[in-house]
Structures are given as C-alpha cells and as structure tokens.
Design an enzyme around this catalytic site. Structure first.
Site, PDB file in Angstrom:
ATOM      1  N   ASN A 136      31.349   7.700  32.151  1.00 41.05           N
ATOM      2  CA  ASN A 136      31.049   6.531  31.328  1.00 41.05           C
ATOM      3  C   ASN A 136      32.258   5.606  31.222  1.00 41.05           C
ATOM      4  OD1 ASN A 136      28.522   7.631  30.834  1.00 41.05           O
ATOM      5  ND2 ASN A 136      28.972   8.222  28.728  1.00 41.05           N
ATOM      6  N   GLU A 175      36.341  16.747  27.626  1.00 39.91           N
ATOM      7  CA  GLU A 175      35.209  17.449  28.238  1.00 39.91           C
ATOM      8  C   GLU A 175      35.582  18.194  29.524  1.00 39.91           C
ATOM      9  OE1 GLU A 175      31.253  15.136  26.617  1.00 39.91           O
ATOM     10  OE2 GLU A 175      31.972  14.622  28.619  1.00 39.91           O
ATOM     11  N   GLY A 218      31.286   4.770  22.342  1.00 42.43           N
ATOM     12  CA  GLY A 218      32.704   5.118  22.251  1.00 42.43           C
ATOM     13  C   GLY A 218      33.366   5.154  23.611  1.00 42.43           C
ATOM     14  N   ASP A 219      32.637   5.638  24.602  1.00 41.80           N
ATOM     15  CA  ASP A 219      33.170   5.666  25.970  1.00 41.80           C
ATOM     16  C   ASP A 219      33.313   4.256  26.520  1.00 41.80           C
ATOM     17  OD1 ASP A 219      33.066   8.445  25.824  1.00 41.80           O
ATOM     18  OD2 ASP A 219      31.048   8.510  26.666  1.00 41.80           O
ATOM     19  N   GLY A 273      20.367   4.270  26.228  1.00 45.81           N
ATOM     20  CA  GLY A 273      21.105   4.908  27.302  1.00 45.81           C
ATOM     21  C   GLY A 273      22.593   4.664  27.184  1.00 45.81           C
TER      22      GLY A 273
END
Length: 307
Positions: free
Chosen positions: A46, A139, A259-260, A295
C-alpha cells in the site's frame, strides 16, 4: 529545494478479502455482509503504491507466494511503475488480510502473514543495497526491519504498525516514526518501561516524550483530527517542538489503507525535498481522498490535480 530521491519500501504484500456490512460483529456473533471485495493490500505494498502515485520513483522489496494471489497482490504496483525486481517468490502462500468494514467506515482486520514471514534479516541482506528513503512497517519479521535499517543510506521512515519489539538503537533510527496514538504509547513504553502515564487527549505530550527519548522526529496520526508533527526545536535546549496539523474534512466511507496512504505520500514528499510539516500536510490531503471510496489500493488517487 526540490530533490528526486528514490523511495524504497521493504515490507508486506497481501490480498485483502473485504466484507462490507452494516455493523461489525461482536464476539461469537454472525452478521450478514452486504458484499465483499478481493483486492491487493498489505501495508508495505500500500505504501509503495501511495509513494509512486504521489510522484516518487519507488521500489518495493518483499515476498509473495507461488499462487494465484501473487498476481493480485502485485498488479497495481506493476501498473503504477513500482520496481518489483527484488520481490521474491516464497514457498509460503501470499499473505492475506481479512477485513470487515461497517457503515460508519470502522474496520477490523485479521492478517495471515504467509510469504511476508520470509522477509527476514537474511532475505533482506541477500537483496543487496537499499537506495534513497527507506520505509518500513511492522508486518515483516523484526530481523528484516533491522537488516534494512542497517543497509539504509538515507533517512528512515518507520511506521511501526503493528507495534513489534525492536531494540532501542533501531527505534531511534526512525526519522520520522509514524504511528497512531495507540502505537505511539506502545513505542514509548518500549523506550521507557518505567513510564506509567495516562495520555488520553494529551497526544502533544506523548509526541514530545518520544522525541525526548531520542527519536529525531515523530508523526502521530489522529484520523479525523489530523496529525501531530514533532521534532527537535532549533534551540539551545534541543527540546521537542510539536505542531498540530488539521485534517481535511471529508465524508469517510472506508478508512482501510488510509494510514498507509499517508505514510507513502509522506515519504514521497520527503524524497522531493519537503520538510516534515510540509510532507505531512500533503500526506493528510492525499489520505483524505482515499477514505471516500472503498478498498485500500483501489481508493488511492491516480491524479494529484485535487491536491
């Protein structure tokens, strides 16, 4: 002064299964969803897409599986011109995020790491040199984050989401650390376990304490309330300077990936020569556009005309 530095993201890539529903289920409860979507996601991917769409030459380093989901995970990055030469194919399946979104745009997310768990220190070292501004998230394994930081040649944007354990010396390499208010508290607790403070509504103090602990700069995102930018004041005492930037007022329908989008756009503007406050202001506008559609990557603006 304008620069044109590359942005390199080392991080995760997922396929998102998103269910849209009137409300999120409680523990043990089943709620019928209105519809679902299958789309590319993962915090690293992202952020790579956001950085590219915000105008930066961008490379993504990560891993996907040898499965049908790999093409979905990387498809929009490829379309946006993100360099993917150092994305490896792992024996683990492509990562998956299972997302529920309600009518108020709140979401809950469960992530199955899959191939992202193979982005270890050894794998990052094998990938070779890292150019330009480095962007990292929580992540991938901590060893991969540390190896990427060790190889960095420019400033490091650390979005420690989710918050994982990192040695103090690595937390202090962040410039900036980009976190929400909850993540900011967790990072401060890692840096100073003796602190036992209540920060509800006192996020300026939280940002200042993170800088006082030794982090060069911090951005705390506050959703509809904008963000805080903190760095060292150009004064003799070197204390923290904290500035509040308001959010762009929009009607949110889905905050997944916002946020990404903020972090990727922030890195792109830093690569272009903006100072941190200028970059954060742009990133807030960029992220505001994304919450008006469903999305993650699909909602990211393909044009900067409205910015």
């Amino acid at each position: 002064m304008q620069q044109h530095i590359q942005v390199t993201i080392v991080g995760s890539s997922n396929v998102d299964f998103t269910a849209l529903m009137a409300r999120l289920p409680g523990p043990g409860e089943t709620v019928l969803a209105d519809s679902y979507q299958l789309s590319p996601g993962g915090k690293g991917a992202n952020q790579a897409l956001a950085a590219a769409l915000a105008g930066a030459t961008t490379e993504f380093i990560g891993a996907v599986g040898n499965d049908s989901h790999a093409g979905i995970a990387l498809g929009q990055l490829e379309e946006a011109g993100v360099k993917l030469d150092r994305v490896t194919r792992a024996s683990e399946p492509t990562g998956v995020a299972i997302i529920q979104v309600d009518s108020a745009a709140e979401n809950s997310i469960a992530v199955v790491s899959g191939a992202n768990s193979t982005v270890t220190g050894e794998a990052v070292q094998a990938a070779g040199s890292i150019e330009g501004i480095l962007v990292l998230q929580g992540e991938i394994p901590a060893s991969g984050i540390k190896a990427a930081m060790d190889a960095a040649t420019d400033r490091i944007v650390l979005n420690l989401a989710p918050v994982i354990e990192l040695d103090r010396e690595y937390l202090l390499k962040a410039n900036p650390l980009v976190v929400n208010e909850h993540e900011a508290e967790a990072v401060l607790q890692q840096l100073n376990p003796q602190l036992n403070l209540e920060f509800a509504g006192k996020y300026e103090r939280l940002a200042g304490l993170l800088v006082d602990e030794g982090i060069d700069s911090v951005v705390i995102t506050l959703g509809a309330n904008g963000c805080l930018v903190a760095d060292r004041a150009p004064l003799e005492n070197g204390g923290a300077q904290v500035r509040a930037l308001p959010a762009v007022k929009v009607k949110a329908v889905d905050t997944t990936g916002a946020g990404d989008a903020f972090t990727g756009a922030l890195a792109a503007r830093l690569a272009n020569g903006d100072d941190l406050a200028q970059a954060a202001e742009f990133a807030g506008k960029f992220a505001a556009l994304t919450v008006q559609a469903h999305g993650a990557q699909a909602s990211y603006p393909r044009s900067l005309q409205n910015l």
